[in-house]
Write an enzyme that holds these catalytic residues in place. Structure first.
Site, PDB file in Angstrom:
ATOM      1  N   ASP A  81       0.866  -1.179   0.000  1.00 12.59           N
ATOM      2  CA  ASP A  81       0.000   0.000   0.000  1.00 12.59           C
ATOM      3  C   ASP A  81       0.908   1.236   0.000  1.00 12.59           C
ATOM      4  O   ASP A  81       2.136   1.145   0.132  1.00 12.59           O
ATOM      5  CB  ASP A  81      -0.971   0.003   1.198  1.00 12.59           C
ATOM      6  CG  ASP A  81      -2.202   0.864   0.907  1.00 12.59           C
ATOM      7  OD1 ASP A  81      -2.158   1.675  -0.040  1.00 12.59           O
ATOM      8  OD2 ASP A  81      -3.212   0.732   1.614  1.00 12.59           O
ATOM      9  N   TRP A  82       0.304   2.362  -0.134  1.00  6.59           N
ATOM     10  CA  TRP A  82       0.985   3.650  -0.317  1.00  6.59           C
ATOM     11  C   TRP A  82       1.990   3.915   0.820  1.00  6.59           C
ATOM     12  O   TRP A  82       1.587   4.077   1.971  1.00  6.59           O
ATOM     13  CB  TRP A  82      -0.089   4.738  -0.338  1.00  6.59           C
ATOM     14  CG  TRP A  82       0.396   6.116  -0.593  1.00  6.59           C
ATOM     15  CD1 TRP A  82       0.990   6.953   0.310  1.00  6.59           C
ATOM     16  CD2 TRP A  82       0.335   6.819  -1.820  1.00  6.59           C
ATOM     17  NE1 TRP A  82       1.290   8.136  -0.274  1.00  6.59           N
ATOM     18  CE2 TRP A  82       0.887   8.096  -1.599  1.00  6.59           C
ATOM     19  CE3 TRP A  82      -0.152   6.511  -3.091  1.00  6.59           C
ATOM     20  CZ2 TRP A  82       0.976   9.055  -2.588  1.00  6.59           C
ATOM     21  CZ3 TRP A  82      -0.061   7.479  -4.071  1.00  6.59           C
ATOM     22  CH2 TRP A  82       0.499   8.729  -3.815  1.00  6.59           C
TER      23      TRP A  82
END
Ligand code: BGC
Length: 744
Positions: A282-283
């Site tokens: 994820d980011w």
């Protein structure tokens, strides 16, 4: 413009007619990957493992230069189709090896046509309709030259404080598995390289929904048995449905961040499930392992993440920045890099990117096509849950003289779309106010928003609303949560109606006109007082582009409500977490369970609250119709079943009312004793059945002993002998019951 060297054209291009086995076949793809890997520099390899976002601290010119240098394997959030085409042209024709980019975008519940939020979609209990909606989302997305979306979110959510419950498919693993797999099939279509397909991404792997306190990104502690029984099945189902990619979660799980979690990624995902696609973080989640206190610095984070099996790093750049020095110093094995590059190149081949022409910008007709709007309306209709309908106030007659449409969410295009909408446009949205005006004609509709938005605490706008209510036969009151109150990083500690909405309902109700509450929200809210002040309550979630016509058609009887809750609605936030498939405890609250030892009196000190009822306000599976359904005559094909066998459970469901309607019939079981305590009920199947007034159908479920299996203390999936209860039911709190035994 530099032209790609001839050698790379030979390696990369494919002439399928002449060499079919060398091109698209798995072996052919692996050979093409071998050829590429042999020519790649370490920087080019690490570039493939990196995903950037356009416009984020990076100018267009810088991005073009990066792509020319092979700096990124994937870019997300590129502004428009033209810019994507230009970047792809540079990647294919001006980078040294001509490796295409993958363009990614968060298309969570629709691209231009916005469907209900996933939690709303789940309330339809209609996998086929959900599949169709996802396929339309894919068609619109792919037309824009985007290849990959970060959906579906498969996190089981038992906590409405968590803002991302809006993106979830509810609290039940069986339902989330069926709907999640349908979304994967819808997005990916028959083949990843088709012009109307995009790659899906099963996220957030894993446990993200169990964030302590419902606070986003928070720590999770999930014992392996619970993880495997409740939190992992939806991911396993997506894998089985062929999902191309997985995204790791932000949270730490039992002390190990999901983005550095070899147990989740290598043991379960790759080894046990055999996944051969791409895992993306994820980011910034790789770099955030430093904050978790799991990595000493960014280099340590890169090592731990890649070792654990994260192929592609989103946003942060630890792989690219830190691995070269470690590899040069002999501290990191480049084989792991190669393995992940292979996964990513394989993904690109499966998407057909090496062989696809650069797409032209899509025609306007690719968006919001008539079938897209039809499905959006159908899904919004099936998603809405009728929670209350005292004295059958609904449906309203279309010849009603005057209605008052009141409330901040009756005509709010943005809020109606819900969270995580990147490409939907407010101008496309059909609101309830517009739809009701269209249905009745503008003269019979008085409109007063009363509040500027759902958080507005000023009562300054109440007077015209009260006046409109006074002059109307019925008040349609649209309240709930505006769009920005749910979604990522939108956790709430209170589940009450925000702003002065509670007072608004109270003041309107005092006028004595019948009130219908239509709640638009991204989560279950606690609103018992407002619900009691109203005669009817329709929970419509954030219903998307066609929410207005869907709601109007339900209110005025062009459609009959059939949605059922997929999360338990608490009475108050103090009951959270509250979910239907809980354990019985040794001292279950009275009425909580029919299974109480005769030697232990059920009275006295029990697992309840002294200030409110222990149960939910509305249970999982609950939802009313304009008609009524009777359940009877439960039958089992046999009283016992062998471990490897199956039995058939059937019951009669009768439409005892006056409306033809769909009923979502649910199958639950409970194992009464086992080597580990088992939930008081577990959903094992469901069917949407259409019944005419007076009609009775025999609804049948096949119940195999394998479906009853659970994970024991050693993490093994076991089917244990013992007595079971079984229900065919309208929701998780009622139903007709039988018993059977699983024998060795
Ligand atoms: C979210 C993901 C999303 C990603 C890319 C993250 O903040 O957790 O669900 O796909 O951003 O936008």
């Amino acid at each position: 413009m530099r032209i790609r060297p001839i050698a790379s054209i030979i390696v990369l291009s494919c002439i399928p007619v002449a060499m079919p086995s060398l091109c698209g076949s798995p072996a052919g793809i692996e050979r093409r990957i071998d050829a590429l890997l042999a020519r790649m520099t370490l920087q080019e390899k690490l570039g493939q493992l990196s995903q950037s976002t356009a416009g984020y601290a990076r100018s267009d010119a810088q991005l073009r230069n990066d792509v020319r240098a092979g700096r990124w394997g994937s870019v997300m959030n590129v502004r428009d189709a033209q810019q994507r085409a230009e970047l792809q042209r540079i990647a294919l024709h001006e980078s040294r090896l001509g490796i295409p980019l993958i363009f990614a975008r968060d298309v969570i519940h629709g691209y231009r046509t916005v469907f209900p939020i996933p939690l709303g979609q789940s309330a339809s209990w209609d996998p086929e309709l959900v599949r169709k909606a996802s396929h339309i989302a894919a068609r619109e997305t792919a037309a824009e030259g985007i290849h990959w979306t970060f959906a579906p979110m498969l996190d089981i959510a038992r906590d409405p404080r968590w803002g991302r419950i809006a993106e979830s498919l509810g609290e039940d693993p069986v339902l989330a598995s069926a709907l999640g797999a349908a979304m994967v099939r819808g997005l990916q279509g028959d083949s990843l390289d088709a012009s109307d397909a995009v790659a899906a991404c099963a996220k957030h792997y894993a446990g993200y929904g169990a964030a302590e306190g419902g606070r986003d990104y928070n720590t999770t502690w999930i014992p392996e048995t619970l993880l495997r029984d409740v939190y992992l099945p939806s991911f396993a189902a997506a894998e089985k449905a062929g999902v191309a990619t997985f995204m790791t979660a932000f949270n730490d799980l039992n002390g190990v961040p999901a983005s550095g979690n070899a147990f989740l990624l290598r043991q379960v995902l790759r080894k046990e499930w055999g996944f051969d696609g791409v895992v993306v973080s994820d980011w910034n989640a790789v770099e955030e392992m430093v904050n978790h206190g799991y990595a000493a610095d960014s280099a340590d984070a890169a090592v731990k993440s890649l070792r654990a099996g994260v192929d592609m790093e989103m946003a942060s750049t630890d792989y690219y920045d830190d691995l070269p020095a470690l590899i040069a110093a002999g501290k990191f094995d480049v084989k792991l890099v190669d393995e992940s590059v292979r996964n990513i190149l394989r993904f690109k081949f499966r998407l057909g990117l090496f062989d696809k022409p650069i797409p032209a910008p899509p025609p306007a007709s690719a968006m919001l096509a008539p079938d897209a709007l039809d499905i959006a309306q159908q899904l919004a209709t099936e998603s809405a849950v009728l929670l209350r309908n005292e004295g059958n106030l609904l449906p309203l007659s279309k010849s009603i003289a005057k209605v008052a449409v009141i409330g901040p969410l009756s005509d709010s295009r943005v809020d109606q779309m819900g969270c995580w909408v990147s490409d939907g446009r407010p101008g496309d949205v059909h609101t309830p106010l517009a739809a009701i005006r269209e249905m009745l004609g503008p003269d019979r509709v008085a409109y007063a928003p009363a509040l500027k938005n759902s958080r507005d605490s000023s009562q300054a706008g109440f007077a015209p609303a009260l006046e409109a209510a006074r002059n109307a036969d019925v008040v349609l009151l649209f309240i709930g949560e505006e769009q920005s109150l749910s979604g990522e990083a939108r956790s709430r500690a209170s589940l009450d109606l925000p702003g002065a909405q509670g007072q608004l309902v109270e003041e309107i109700a005092k006028g004595g006109k019948p009130v219908v509450l239509i709640v638009l929200a991204g989560r279950p809210l606690t609103f018992s007082k407002a619900a009691a002040d109203a005669r009817a309550v329709l929970y419509a979630w954030h219903p998307g582009t066609m929410g207005g016509p869907a709601i109007a058609s339900l209110l005025f009887g062009n459609a009959v409500p059939s949605g059922k809750l997929t999360v338990s609605f608490p009475r108050t936030v103090g009951q959270v977490p509250i979910y239907y498939n809980h354990m019985n405890t040794g001292r279950p609250a009275r009425g909580a369970s029919a299974h109480i030892s005769e030697k232990v009196a059920p009275e006295g000190d029990t697992s309840r609250y002294i200030d409110i009822d222990y149960g939910p306000e509305y249970p999982f599976g609950y939802g009313l119709s304009y008609t009524t359904f009777q359940y009877s005559n439960l039958k089992l094909s046999s009283a016992s079943v062998a471990k490897g066998g199956a039995l058939t459970v059937s019951a009669h469901v009768t439409n005892s009312g006056r409306w033809p309607a769909d009923e979502v019939v649910q199958l639950y079981t409970r194992q009464l004793s086992a080597s580990l305590t088992r939930p008081v009920r577990e959903l094992k199947g469901f069917q949407r059945v259409m019944l005419k007034p007076g009609e009775t159908k025999t609804v049948q479920f096949k119940l195999s002993a394998a479906i009853l299996a659970f994970h024991n203390e050693r993490g093994e999936l076991v089917s244990e002998p013992g007595m079971f209860q079984v229900w065919v039911a309208p929701d998780s709190a009622r139903g007709v019951r039988g018993e059977f035994r699983v024998v060795d």
